[in-house]
Write a protein that holds these residues in place. Structure first.
Motif, short mmCIF file in Angstrom:
data_model
loop_
_atom_site.label_atom_id
_atom_site.label_comp_id
_atom_site.label_asym_id
_atom_site.label_seq_id
_atom_site.Cartn_x
_atom_site.Cartn_y
_atom_site.Cartn_z
N SER A 209 -3.03 -6.86 16.85
CA SER A 209 -4.24 -7.36 16.19
C SER A 209 -4.96 -6.22 15.47
CB SER A 209 -5.16 -8.04 17.20
OG SER A 209 -5.51 -7.14 18.23
N PRO A 210 -4.35 -5.70 14.41
CA PRO A 210 -4.95 -4.58 13.68
C PRO A 210 -6.20 -5.02 12.92
CG PRO A 210 -3.07 -5.41 12.49
CD PRO A 210 -3.10 -6.15 13.80
N SER A 211 -6.99 -4.03 12.53
CA SER A 211 -8.20 -4.32 11.76
C SER A 211 -8.32 -3.36 10.59
CB SER A 211 -9.44 -4.22 12.65
OG SER A 211 -9.55 -2.92 13.18
N ILE A 212 -9.00 -3.81 9.56
CA ILE A 212 -9.23 -2.96 8.39
C ILE A 212 -10.42 -2.05 8.68
CG2 ILE A 212 -9.98 -2.93 5.98
CD1 ILE A 212 -8.36 -5.50 5.58
N GLU A 213 -10.22 -0.72 8.51
CA GLU A 213 -11.29 0.25 8.70
C GLU A 213 -12.07 0.49 7.42
OE1 GLU A 213 -9.80 3.93 10.25
OE2 GLU A 213 -9.81 3.17 12.30
N SER A 214 -11.35 0.60 6.31
CA SER A 214 -12.04 0.86 5.04
C SER A 214 -11.15 0.46 3.87
CB SER A 214 -12.43 2.33 4.93
OG SER A 214 -11.28 3.15 4.94
N ARG A 215 -11.78 0.31 2.72
CA ARG A 215 -11.08 -0.07 1.50
C ARG A 215 -11.72 0.69 0.34
NH1 ARG A 215 -8.41 -5.07 0.14
NH2 ARG A 215 -9.06 -5.71 2.20
N VAL A 216 -10.90 1.22 -0.55
CA VAL A 216 -11.38 1.91 -1.74
C VAL A 216 -10.75 1.24 -2.95
CG1 VAL A 216 -11.41 4.09 -3.01
CG2 VAL A 216 -11.59 4.11 -0.51
N MET A 217 -11.57 0.69 -3.82
CA MET A 217 -11.08 0.10 -5.06
C MET A 217 -10.80 1.25 -6.03
SD MET A 217 -11.07 -3.00 -4.17
CE MET A 217 -10.53 -3.75 -5.70
N CYS A 218 -9.55 1.45 -6.39
CA CYS A 218 -9.20 2.62 -7.18
C CYS A 218 -8.20 2.32 -8.29
CB CYS A 218 -8.64 3.70 -6.26
SG CYS A 218 -7.20 3.17 -5.33
N GLY A 219 -7.78 1.09 -8.42
CA GLY A 219 -6.73 0.77 -9.37
C GLY A 219 -5.37 0.92 -8.70
N GLN A 220 -4.33 0.84 -9.49
CA GLN A 220 -2.97 0.85 -8.97
C GLN A 220 -2.64 2.15 -8.24
OE1 GLN A 220 0.11 0.16 -11.83
NE2 GLN A 220 1.69 0.06 -10.27
N VAL A 221 -2.02 2.00 -7.06
CA VAL A 221 -1.56 3.13 -6.26
C VAL A 221 -0.03 3.10 -6.25
CG1 VAL A 221 -1.53 4.19 -3.97
CG2 VAL A 221 -3.60 3.05 -4.79
N CYS A 222 0.59 4.14 -6.79
CA CYS A 222 2.05 4.20 -6.80
C CYS A 222 2.60 4.88 -5.55
CB CYS A 222 2.54 4.94 -8.03
SG CYS A 222 2.16 4.08 -9.55
N CYS A 223 1.86 5.85 -5.02
CA CYS A 223 2.28 6.59 -3.84
C CYS A 223 1.03 7.05 -3.10
CB CYS A 223 3.13 7.79 -4.25
SG CYS A 223 3.76 8.74 -2.86
N CYS A 224 1.03 6.96 -1.79
CA CYS A 224 -0.12 7.44 -1.02
C CYS A 224 0.36 8.24 0.17
CB CYS A 224 -1.01 6.28 -0.58
SG CYS A 224 -0.21 5.02 0.42
N VAL A 225 -0.42 9.26 0.51
CA VAL A 225 -0.16 10.11 1.67
C VAL A 225 -1.48 10.25 2.40
CG1 VAL A 225 0.59 12.38 2.45
CG2 VAL A 225 1.65 11.34 0.44
N MET A 226 -1.46 10.05 3.70
CA MET A 226 -2.71 10.11 4.45
C MET A 226 -2.75 11.30 5.38
SD MET A 226 -2.46 7.30 7.50
CE MET A 226 -3.72 8.08 8.45
N GLN A 227 -3.95 11.79 5.57
CA GLN A 227 -4.25 12.73 6.63
C GLN A 227 -5.61 12.30 7.13
OE1 GLN A 227 -4.42 16.89 5.64
NE2 GLN A 227 -4.85 17.47 7.73
#
Length: 160
Positions: free
Chosen positions: A134-152
């Protein structure tokens, strides 16, 4: 066997034939290899035995464009917005979350094993998968198309 020649494929058998068979992505750990395809197939294989632990179409036959495996956690995302999560063990895999249309078209995924960053055609969304079923959304950023993302991820307590 993780990869087969096309001579071994039965086009009438949905389990063995993937119409998008030429479009493959993969991620791996020391224990598992996770492959996803343009035809929607997801395979999870134990690296030490080459035993297929999971094969299925949790996204239907939607193109799977996101795959990430970290420790005992894997997540995949479909190009029409579906999201699936798996708990991995040495000899079995459990599909713990699968929802269709939770996003716009998913283009990329990254994870640290607890949080999942999803890139879409319109935004980036950070999910908390600490409760995997039961995951939940923490945050959302409207930024346009994302081709690749890397998180830290760094919690607020570590930013001072």
């Amino acid at each position: 066997m993780l990869f087969r020649s096309m001579e071994d494929v039965d086009e009438d058998d949905e389990e063995s034939y993937d119409i998008g068979h030429t479009d493959l992505q993969l991620d791996m750990t020391d224990a598992h290899v996770v492959t996803v395809s343009g035809g929607g197939n997801v395979n999870i294989v134990a690296r030490d035995t080459d035993h297929v632990l999971y094969t299925g179409f949790p996204h239907g036959h939607d193109t799977v464009l996101g795959v990430r495996v970290v420790g005992d956690f894997a997540v995949t995302g479909g190009s029409k917005g579906s999201l699936a999560a798996y708990t991995l063990a040495r000899d079995k895999v459990e599909l713990v979350y699968c929802k269709m249309d939770v996003h716009q078209a998913i283009s990329h995924i990254d994870s640290d094993g607890s949080r999942v960053l999803v890139g879409t055609e319109a935004d980036m969304v950070m999910w908390d998968f600490s409760q995997r079923s039961s995951p939940s959304i923490e945050s959302r950023v409207m930024c346009g198309q994302v081709c690749c993302c890397v998180m830290q991820y760094r919690s607020e307590e570590h930013t001072s």
